[in-house]
Design a protein around this motif. Structure first.
Motif, PDB file in Angstrom:
ATOM      1  N   VAL A 194      47.255 119.317  11.039  1.00  0.00           N
ATOM      2  CA  VAL A 194      46.288 120.384  11.321  1.00  0.00           C
ATOM      3  C   VAL A 194      47.024 121.538  11.989  1.00  0.00           C
ATOM      4  O   VAL A 194      47.712 121.347  12.999  1.00  0.00           O
ATOM      5  CB  VAL A 194      45.170 119.895  12.260  1.00  0.00           C
ATOM      6  N   GLU A 245      39.183 114.699   6.958  1.00  0.00           N
ATOM      7  CA  GLU A 245      39.493 116.128   6.955  1.00  0.00           C
ATOM      8  C   GLU A 245      38.358 117.011   7.475  1.00  0.00           C
ATOM      9  O   GLU A 245      38.537 117.809   8.392  1.00  0.00           O
ATOM     10  CB  GLU A 245      39.868 116.596   5.533  1.00  0.00           C
ATOM     11  N   LEU A 279      38.352 119.113  11.084  1.00  0.00           N
ATOM     12  CA  LEU A 279      38.425 120.578  11.057  1.00  0.00           C
ATOM     13  C   LEU A 279      37.171 121.219  11.644  1.00  0.00           C
ATOM     14  O   LEU A 279      37.257 122.229  12.351  1.00  0.00           O
ATOM     15  CB  LEU A 279      38.658 121.069   9.629  1.00  0.00           C
ATOM     16  N   TYR A 333      43.907 121.377   7.205  1.00  0.00           N
ATOM     17  CA  TYR A 333      44.332 119.961   7.296  1.00  0.00           C
ATOM     18  C   TYR A 333      45.150 119.723   6.041  1.00  0.00           C
ATOM     19  O   TYR A 333      44.587 119.558   4.951  1.00  0.00           O
ATOM     20  CB  TYR A 333      43.063 119.117   7.318  1.00  0.00           C
TER      21      TYR A 333
END
Lengths: 443, 443
Positions: free
Chosen positions: B32, B121, B125, B317
């Protein structure tokens, strides 16, 4: 999970003081409105009404919450006792979800005792401010897309629960699908999405990735063709999926130029019905700039879920009337210079000309439109479309506004309301709001 | 409520294809990072790490969710079976929450099979992008406030659950309190707030409102003095509460001028210890402009919870390394022009000069800092402070980063990291990031 603690502390401290001096029982009218729109917006789109009503059902203070409030000495024991039995028993009316709004439009009106109505302020504003910010941006995007489908893909750029609300608000403003699974489940929205670059990179080469995806999802899938080289990617995509390939996705580069090239390449390969979907920091302006490009759908993320320059709506929840010492309802308003608001219980209507085109937002004193003589309206042949509808009565929510049915109703309302606006309302550039707001017969 | 459906559909469709072709078991490294900061920011502030770890515990697909995924044909039955048994069993390391970051800083690194890591993911995020947006704005505000307390009051301008996260992120960046009760309960934050204009308007006049509030909350309360006329309001406030009045709040007008006048008035009335708190669309610039005014604390709402111009962080990501056909870990990266990223598993350290001042962000090939000769560092006497710490091992989360303890740890980390930056890092104006990011010995 309950929703009652999604509240500012001062709602409870005000309640405590009002319970102690007897004013907590005064009948009050709270109005939700915004003072202005962003300079580049000609209208706002109300969204979140259905969510407010859904969350209202869980607005209870449970034992654990009361215990915490007591332990932290947020309020005294008399107030805790009141909160333990709290149920909203008042009335809520407002604009139907999906309706367009303008400065001063009373989009929601909450009536009840001060005690029961003041507690809802934070939750109502949180929902309407965020959801309407997204819907207002989304409407400009679907308008710019001029009939091509817009797809919501912004979950990763918003708080994880806000993402679900954003998907819902986008649907209200005409989006055709969302990547967010929870939004699909909770509100019956169509979910979309096939693969990210990670899937291509996971494999030893692009052929293997495409072959795996087509084997799993069928040739009707959308292949992401820009991990390495777009031209090679398109060539491989059609070689593997055949000319029945559903779509290719472009996620980088100059999308207009690229779409043109890829369309030519697809056609020359015989994949004439393969669609092109574009994603990559799109907003309403980028969408508009692609109008002449052979693009079949737009995937929008960041700019949608952050309201495309206006991540909140600035809606406020203001006391506009309350029962005074005499027992009669009196209009009230803050008198400070920069934040004036108009007191009094109001109703609202959209003034339509003889052809049904919106001409003005009309705020009327009182709670209904009775006693307006159609002949008194200007221009000749004009009519008033009432904007307030019943959302909850005696604390009981009207179910038609909630759930997946509520979203469909709101999307239909939005489409009709937007259609009714003057043509200039859909310009993207900075300028005045689409129609003026007028007050008639207000105190 | 589970968190597994707070996920983009394509994570599941990629999983299905990877399960079918055997690549789902390949060991993967996802990183990330953000590609850039907003032009006016010299550093970002990582927040949300603790929330990611808390939410990871609830990342399970329950029967109802699986039933929906099957009914909607999102994935096939083999994938449903995998999801039913899904638990993340990989490793997560990253920057400690509260740490400052720069373009390319690998703030979180998730390692595991493709199947288990790709599913996280969207949730990771969502949390990091929103929470870090708020913390990055909040840090500039607490910096501009130069020691005066900043109070978070933005709940109504953010999605109702985002509001709780915003209060938490603000605390990470040094805010002293929040109006949000749920944030107080969930993360042990100090909650604040006394009354809104509605409370004054509810009463027949300002005296009655002030008297009710003082009777309920004591003279140490904060009275909101600008509902009608500020000078009369201050006069009444002191007349009713006495010179022991805790504070007055100003929520409109030219706050600098007004604070000066009110301070003089309070002093002349003998209320020399009564504090002045200001609220009204404050941001870091407004706070800085009030530095010379007699203001004792700042209440910040809209601009805080919307990231003060940058409502999301743009963190991505990305798969940076994966096991290939040969079984060895290989660096991977997308090759398209505009969105390049650097492949390979990395570690990160902050290069500090001999006085302990940050000089650069150093990304190092591999997963640790072994083998770096201190004598090789420039400038002379420099040292490397490792930035990666363990967040989860074999799917088991380190509890020290979660809950209210995690917030305190993060706030301390932020204060120390900000202190370490070059002086110019705290300027509010547009300019370069505070320190450059350098890659050493990368593939």
């Amino acid at each position: 999970m309950g929703t009652a603690l999604l509240t500012d502390r001062y709602e409870l401290t005000m309640l405590q003081a009002a319970l102690a001096d007897g004013t907590a029982d005064r009948h009050c009218v709270f109005e939700v409105f915004t003072r202005r729109l962003p300079s580049w917006r000609r209208y706002g789109v109300l969204a979140g009404t259905g969510r407010v009503l859904e969350l209202l059902a869980d607005f209870r203070f449970d034992a654990e919450e009361l215990e915490w409030l007591g332990r932290e000495r947020v309020v005294d024991s008399a107030t805790l006792e009141f909160l333990a039995g709290y149920r909203f028993t008042g009335d809520i009316r407002g604009y139907a979800e999906g309706e367009v709004f303008f400065p001063s439009s009373p989009v929601m009106v909450v009536e009840g005792t001060f005690a029961e109505a003041v507690l809802l302020e934070t939750l109502i504003l949180s929902v309407l401010n965020y959801d309407s910010a997204v819907a207002s941006a989304a409407s400009r995007m679907t308008s710019a897309a001029a009939g091509r489908p817009c797809l919501e893909m912004g979950s990763r750029r918003a708080h994880e629960q806000a993402a679900v609300a954003a998907a819902r608000a986008a649907a209200v403003a005409g989006f055709a699908g969302t990547s967010n699974l929870e939004a699909g489940r909770r509100y019956g929205l169509r979910t979309i999405g096939t693969a990210a670059h990670a899937f291509t990179l996971l494999h030893d080469d692009e052929e293997q990735a495409f072959a795996a995806q087509v084997a799993s999802a069928g040739p009707g899938t959308t292949l992401l063709v820009d991990t390495y080289d777009v031209t090679r990617g398109v060539e491989r995509a059609v070689a593997i999926a055949g000319t029945g390939l559903g779509a290719v996705r472009l996620d980088s580069g100059d999308l207009g130029v690229l779409a043109q090239e890829v369309r030519g390449q697809l056609d020359s390969l015989g994949a004439t019905s393969t669609r092109i979907t574009v994603t990559s920091d799109l907003d309403e302006y980028a969408i508009a700039s692609l109008a002449a490009s052979p693009v079949d759908s737009y995937g929008v993320g960041t700019k949608l879920v952050t309201g495309s320059g206006a991540p909140t709506c600035g809606m406020v929840y203001k006391l506009v009337a309350r029962e005074g010492a005499s027992g009669t309802l009196e209009p009230v308003a803050k008198a400070s210079t920069s934040k004036t608001s108009v007191g009094g219980r109001k109703s609202a209507a959209r003034l339509l000309d003889a052809s049904g085109r919106a001409v003005a937002e009309v705020l009327l004193n009182g709670s209904d439109l009775d006693g307006i003589d159609p002949a008194s309206l200007d221009p000749a042949g004009a009519s008033l479309r009432p904007l307030h509808t019943t959302l909850a009565t005696g604390g009981v929510v009207e179910e038609r506004w909630t759930g997946s049915g509520g979203v469909l109703t709101a999307a239909a309302r939005h489409a009709a309301s937007r259609e009714e606006l003057p043509r200039g309302a859909r310009r993207l550039s900075t300028g005045d709001v689409a129609i003026p707001t007028m007050s008639r017969d207000l105190h």
